[in-house]
Design a protein around this motif. Sequence first.
Motif, mmCIF file in Angstrom:
data_model
loop_
_atom_site.group_PDB
_atom_site.id
_atom_site.type_symbol
_atom_site.label_atom_id
_atom_site.label_comp_id
_atom_site.label_asym_id
_atom_site.label_seq_id
_atom_site.Cartn_x
_atom_site.Cartn_y
_atom_site.Cartn_z
ATOM 1 N N ALA A 127 0.847 -1.195 0.000
ATOM 2 C CA ALA A 127 0.000 0.000 0.000
ATOM 3 C C ALA A 127 0.882 1.243 0.000
ATOM 4 N N GLU A 128 0.254 2.389 -0.340
ATOM 5 C CA GLU A 128 0.991 3.655 -0.384
ATOM 6 C C GLU A 128 0.030 4.803 -0.078
ATOM 7 N N TYR A 129 0.537 5.792 0.648
ATOM 8 C CA TYR A 129 -0.246 7.006 0.906
ATOM 9 C C TYR A 129 0.737 8.170 0.994
ATOM 10 N N SER A 130 0.321 9.324 0.504
ATOM 11 C CA SER A 130 1.216 10.481 0.526
ATOM 12 C C SER A 130 0.451 11.741 0.896
ATOM 13 N N SER A 131 1.180 12.740 1.337
ATOM 14 C CA SER A 131 0.611 14.052 1.659
ATOM 15 C C SER A 131 1.597 15.132 1.230
ATOM 16 N N ILE A 132 1.077 16.317 0.982
ATOM 17 C CA ILE A 132 1.903 17.422 0.480
ATOM 18 C C ILE A 132 2.193 18.411 1.603
ATOM 19 N N PHE A 133 3.420 18.959 1.592
ATOM 20 C CA PHE A 133 3.808 19.979 2.573
ATOM 21 C C PHE A 133 4.459 21.153 1.843
ATOM 22 N N ASN A 134 4.578 22.244 2.541
ATOM 23 C CA ASN A 134 5.197 23.442 1.984
ATOM 24 C C ASN A 134 6.701 23.381 2.267
ATOM 25 N N GLY B 53 7.130 20.952 15.244
ATOM 26 C CA GLY B 53 5.988 21.226 14.378
ATOM 27 C C GLY B 53 6.152 20.548 13.027
ATOM 28 N N GLY B 54 5.123 19.857 12.570
ATOM 29 C CA GLY B 54 5.195 19.111 11.310
ATOM 30 C C GLY B 54 5.187 17.613 11.506
ATOM 31 N N VAL B 55 5.547 17.152 12.716
ATOM 32 C CA VAL B 55 5.580 15.721 13.009
ATOM 33 C C VAL B 55 4.199 15.098 12.848
ATOM 34 N N CYS B 56 3.171 15.863 13.172
ATOM 35 C CA CYS B 56 1.805 15.334 13.071
ATOM 36 C C CYS B 56 1.400 15.053 11.628
ATOM 37 N N LYS C 98 11.186 25.800 6.054
ATOM 38 C CA LYS C 98 12.395 25.001 6.222
ATOM 39 C C LYS C 98 12.403 24.203 7.533
ATOM 40 N N SER C 99 12.032 24.851 8.625
ATOM 41 C CA SER C 99 12.083 24.167 9.922
ATOM 42 C C SER C 99 11.072 23.022 9.970
ATOM 43 N N ARG C 100 9.862 23.296 9.463
ATOM 44 C CA ARG C 100 8.831 22.251 9.469
ATOM 45 C C ARG C 100 9.239 21.086 8.560
ATOM 46 N N THR C 101 9.828 21.405 7.414
ATOM 47 C CA THR C 101 10.289 20.367 6.485
ATOM 48 C C THR C 101 11.365 19.497 7.123
ATOM 49 N N GLU C 102 12.270 20.137 7.858
ATOM 50 C CA GLU C 102 13.332 19.380 8.530
ATOM 51 C C GLU C 102 12.748 18.445 9.585
ATOM 52 N N ASN C 103 11.741 18.895 10.310
ATOM 53 C CA ASN C 103 11.089 18.033 11.310
ATOM 54 C C ASN C 103 10.419 16.829 10.654
ATOM 55 N N ILE C 104 9.778 17.068 9.508
ATOM 56 C CA ILE C 104 9.143 15.960 8.774
ATOM 57 C C ILE C 104 10.214 14.965 8.317
#
Length: 393
Positions: free
Chosen positions: A213-220, A280-283, A224-230
């Motif tokens: 299976a596969e699932y994806s989501s989009i982020f901004n 922030g972003g981990v959720c 930068k900080s939120r992307t690094e947390n993800i």
Amino acid sequence: LIILLNVLLFFILLTSYVIIYEKNNHNKIFPGIYIEEIYLGNLTKQEAEKKLSENTEALMNKTLLLEYKDDFKWLIKPNQIFEIDVHNSVEEALNYKKSNLFIKNHINRIVLKKNPVKLDLKLKTSYKKDNLIQDIKEKMYTPPYNAYFKINNDKPIIVNETPGLELDEGLLIKNIYNAILKGHETVHVPVRKIEPDITKTDLELMKITLKSAEYSSIFNKNQKSRTENIRLCAKKLNGYILAPNSVFSFNEVVGERTAETGYKRAPIYVNNEVISGIGGGVCQVSSTLYNIALLCELEIIERSNHSLPVSYVPLGCDATVNYNQIDLKFKNNTGSFLLINAELNDNRLIIKFFSDKIFDKKIKLEPRIIKTIKPPIITKSDLSLDEGKINIK
């Protein structure tokens, strides 16, 4: 009768002699006893300790070359690694073959005189006072690496395990000990293999061969900080294997989100407000994982929604987490091992499950709004305003 009396008298005299002799020599080491090449027979404890100390002092101060292949070399003295335990070495020699029976002691004395024995020196490590052994351990250490799955074009490929190496301290001490006794000047540093916890065979038995299976989501990605947390969070999930009937805990697998572990401040939801907080972003990662768990019909054990709607998954399909407080848990009820693959591709977080089957059941998540709750109106008095004025926020 006279002969019998003479035999009895001889026996009495012999026994008396043995008893007196053994009493007078009980505090001495039996003849025929060596410690290594040092003869200690017929010596008292004090005499033996003095002789042993004098004979080993030069050995312990001899310079030796320790070497490992052509990579590392150390000049050392044996007393940097261990000490001769003179007291216990002599104690063993003194008590060797000793008995509470005088006759037995006398027999043992005669036997040992004809058939000498060689005892080992007793050692005690002394390297805790020296940094040498720690330096050797650090240079010899190579960590083991477990076998793992590498995903190539959605195909799980097993990468072989790699054994590690570590210093064999016990054998090193033995090698140094033998070198000083035999007059050698060079000692090979011994290492032993460290077997990895997970081998290729272990992974093959899991039969993980297909993308399930596969699932994806989009982020901004401009955040930068939120992307690094993800990215950090996804890295913790990537490669995790969930056994059949096991329960997955997001907080246990990902761990605490702190500045010390690399997480940065980014927007988070707290009590219906957006504030700045660590992680922030981990959720978004937990919510994306929750959705793929739903697609695979895994048993959801624990899940909580945010206090406000989120944009990266459909309404009602989010899963908030907060270390030691709010978790996402689900049970692997598929009967197969599940491999989690999590990665970032441009502005997309992609999570895939791999196992021995494809979950081909068509599942569509359709959130329904069953009620819209208007925000409450809160009235507060503000004495700083002019009379009759109202300030609306």
